[in-house]
Design a protein around this motif. Structure first.
Motif, PDB file in Angstrom:
ATOM      1  N   ARG A   1       7.541   2.492  17.884  1.00  0.00           N
ATOM      2  CA  ARG A   1       7.401   2.099  19.286  1.00  0.00           C
ATOM      3  C   ARG A   1       8.646   1.312  19.638  1.00  0.00           C
ATOM      4  O   ARG A   1       8.955   0.334  18.978  1.00  0.00           O
ATOM      5  CB  ARG A   1       6.186   1.195  19.459  1.00  0.00           C
TER       6      ARG A   1
ATOM      7  N   GLU B   1       6.663  -1.124  25.156  1.00  0.00           N
ATOM      8  CA  GLU B   1       5.240  -0.930  25.482  1.00  0.00           C
ATOM      9  C   GLU B   1       4.927   0.500  25.870  1.00  0.00           C
ATOM     10  O   GLU B   1       3.816   0.961  25.699  1.00  0.00           O
ATOM     11  CB  GLU B   1       4.839  -1.847  26.657  1.00  0.00           C
ATOM     12  N   ARG B   2       5.910   1.204  26.451  1.00  0.00           N
ATOM     13  CA  ARG B   2       5.658   2.549  26.978  1.00  0.00           C
ATOM     14  C   ARG B   2       6.449   3.650  26.292  1.00  0.00           C
ATOM     15  O   ARG B   2       6.360   4.806  26.702  1.00  0.00           O
ATOM     16  CB  ARG B   2       5.986   2.561  28.477  1.00  0.00           C
TER      17      ARG B   2
ATOM     18  N   LYS C   1       1.233   1.149  28.976  1.00  0.00           N
ATOM     19  CA  LYS C   1       1.027   0.740  27.589  1.00  0.00           C
ATOM     20  C   LYS C   1      -0.256   1.368  27.041  1.00  0.00           C
ATOM     21  O   LYS C   1      -0.314   1.832  25.904  1.00  0.00           O
ATOM     22  CB  LYS C   1       0.956  -0.791  27.507  1.00  0.00           C
ATOM     23  N   GLU C   2      -1.313   1.412  27.868  1.00  0.00           N
ATOM     24  CA  GLU C   2      -2.608   1.956  27.437  1.00  0.00           C
ATOM     25  C   GLU C   2      -2.492   3.434  27.074  1.00  0.00           C
ATOM     26  O   GLU C   2      -3.093   3.893  26.102  1.00  0.00           O
ATOM     27  CB  GLU C   2      -3.657   1.770  28.547  1.00  0.00           C
TER      28      GLU C   2
ATOM     29  N   ASP D   1      -0.851   3.577  23.740  1.00  0.00           N
ATOM     30  CA  ASP D   1      -1.810   3.117  22.722  1.00  0.00           C
ATOM     31  C   ASP D   1      -2.744   4.258  22.316  1.00  0.00           C
ATOM     32  O   ASP D   1      -3.037   4.440  21.141  1.00  0.00           O
ATOM     33  CB  ASP D   1      -2.664   1.959  23.250  1.00  0.00           C
ATOM     34  N   GLN D   2      -3.206   5.022  23.293  1.00  0.00           N
ATOM     35  CA  GLN D   2      -4.144   6.118  23.049  1.00  0.00           C
ATOM     36  C   GLN D   2      -3.516   7.218  22.192  1.00  0.00           C
ATOM     37  O   GLN D   2      -4.180   7.795  21.339  1.00  0.00           O
ATOM     38  CB  GLN D   2      -4.562   6.712  24.392  1.00  0.00           C
TER      39      GLN D   2
ATOM     40  N   PHE E   1      -0.649   6.933  20.212  1.00  0.00           N
ATOM     41  CA  PHE E   1       0.147   6.497  19.065  1.00  0.00           C
ATOM     42  C   PHE E   1      -0.531   6.746  17.726  1.00  0.00           C
ATOM     43  O   PHE E   1       0.089   7.255  16.806  1.00  0.00           O
ATOM     44  CB  PHE E   1       0.519   5.015  19.207  1.00  0.00           C
ATOM     45  N   VAL E   2      -1.806   6.412  17.626  1.00  0.00           N
ATOM     46  CA  VAL E   2      -2.504   6.534  16.340  1.00  0.00           C
ATOM     47  C   VAL E   2      -2.439   7.959  15.807  1.00  0.00           C
ATOM     48  O   VAL E   2      -2.061   8.193  14.670  1.00  0.00           O
ATOM     49  CB  VAL E   2      -3.968   6.054  16.463  1.00  0.00           C
TER      50      VAL E   2
END
Length: 163
Positions: free
Chosen positions: A14, A17-18, A131-132, A135-136, A138-139
């Motif tokens: 990362r 944040e984006r 960012k959200e 986050d969704q 990235f994993v």
């Protein structure tokens, strides 16, 4: 040191944040690596992570600026998931930019290809609207990208032998 992209490993990080950046050096000339990203018959040989057990059902790509793509995964048409979008920029063999339109908060993906001594440095950058949204994604990407890029490396060995 072990996570450097130059040693055949895939670095997933990362940057903000984006923004997500994935880097790897492939053992193959830029022309072959670019073809593997832009020719459906090659793309479908490496894109689906084998460990997921979910096959690629279809892969349609109109690789030109303004063209579109649609990639469908699943066991059959009734149990499938599609990824689709438009190519914003296509500059063979050095750069591809596309949208990910299957989600309202999909990223814009930029992939650059740079040849160095018969090998290709690939940098994939995804910029998300929030960012959200990152986050969704990235994993799953942290696990999937290294496997996908490993599969691409294997394909390049096969293609290189046929050149």
């Amino acid at each position: 040191m072990g996570n450097r992209a130059s040693d055949g490993r895939t670095a997933v990080e990362r940057r903000s944040e984006r923004e997500l950046v994935v880097t790897r050096t492939f053992n193959g000339p830029v022309r072959l690596v670019f073809d593997a990203w832009t020719k459906p018959e090659l793309f479908k040989l490496w894109w689906a992570p084998k460990s997921s057990g979910v096959p690629l059902l279809s892969c349609e790509m109109d690789v030109r600026t303004g063209g579109g793509y649609r990639i469908t995964f699943g066991r059959d048409a009734s149990n499938s998931m599609a990824f689709f979008g438009k190519y914003i920029e296509v500059s063979p063999p050095s750069r591809l930019v596309w949208t990910n339109d299957e989600r309202n908060d999909g990223a814009v993906t930029t992939v650059t290809f740079k040849e160095e001594d018969g090998r290709t440095l690939l940098v994939l950058q995804e910029v998300y609207p929030s960012k959200e949204a990152l986050d969704q994604s990235f994993v799953g990407m942290e696990d999937a990208m290294p496997e996908q890029f490993g599969q691409l490396d294997e394909l390049l060995i096969t293609l290189g032998a046929g050149v």
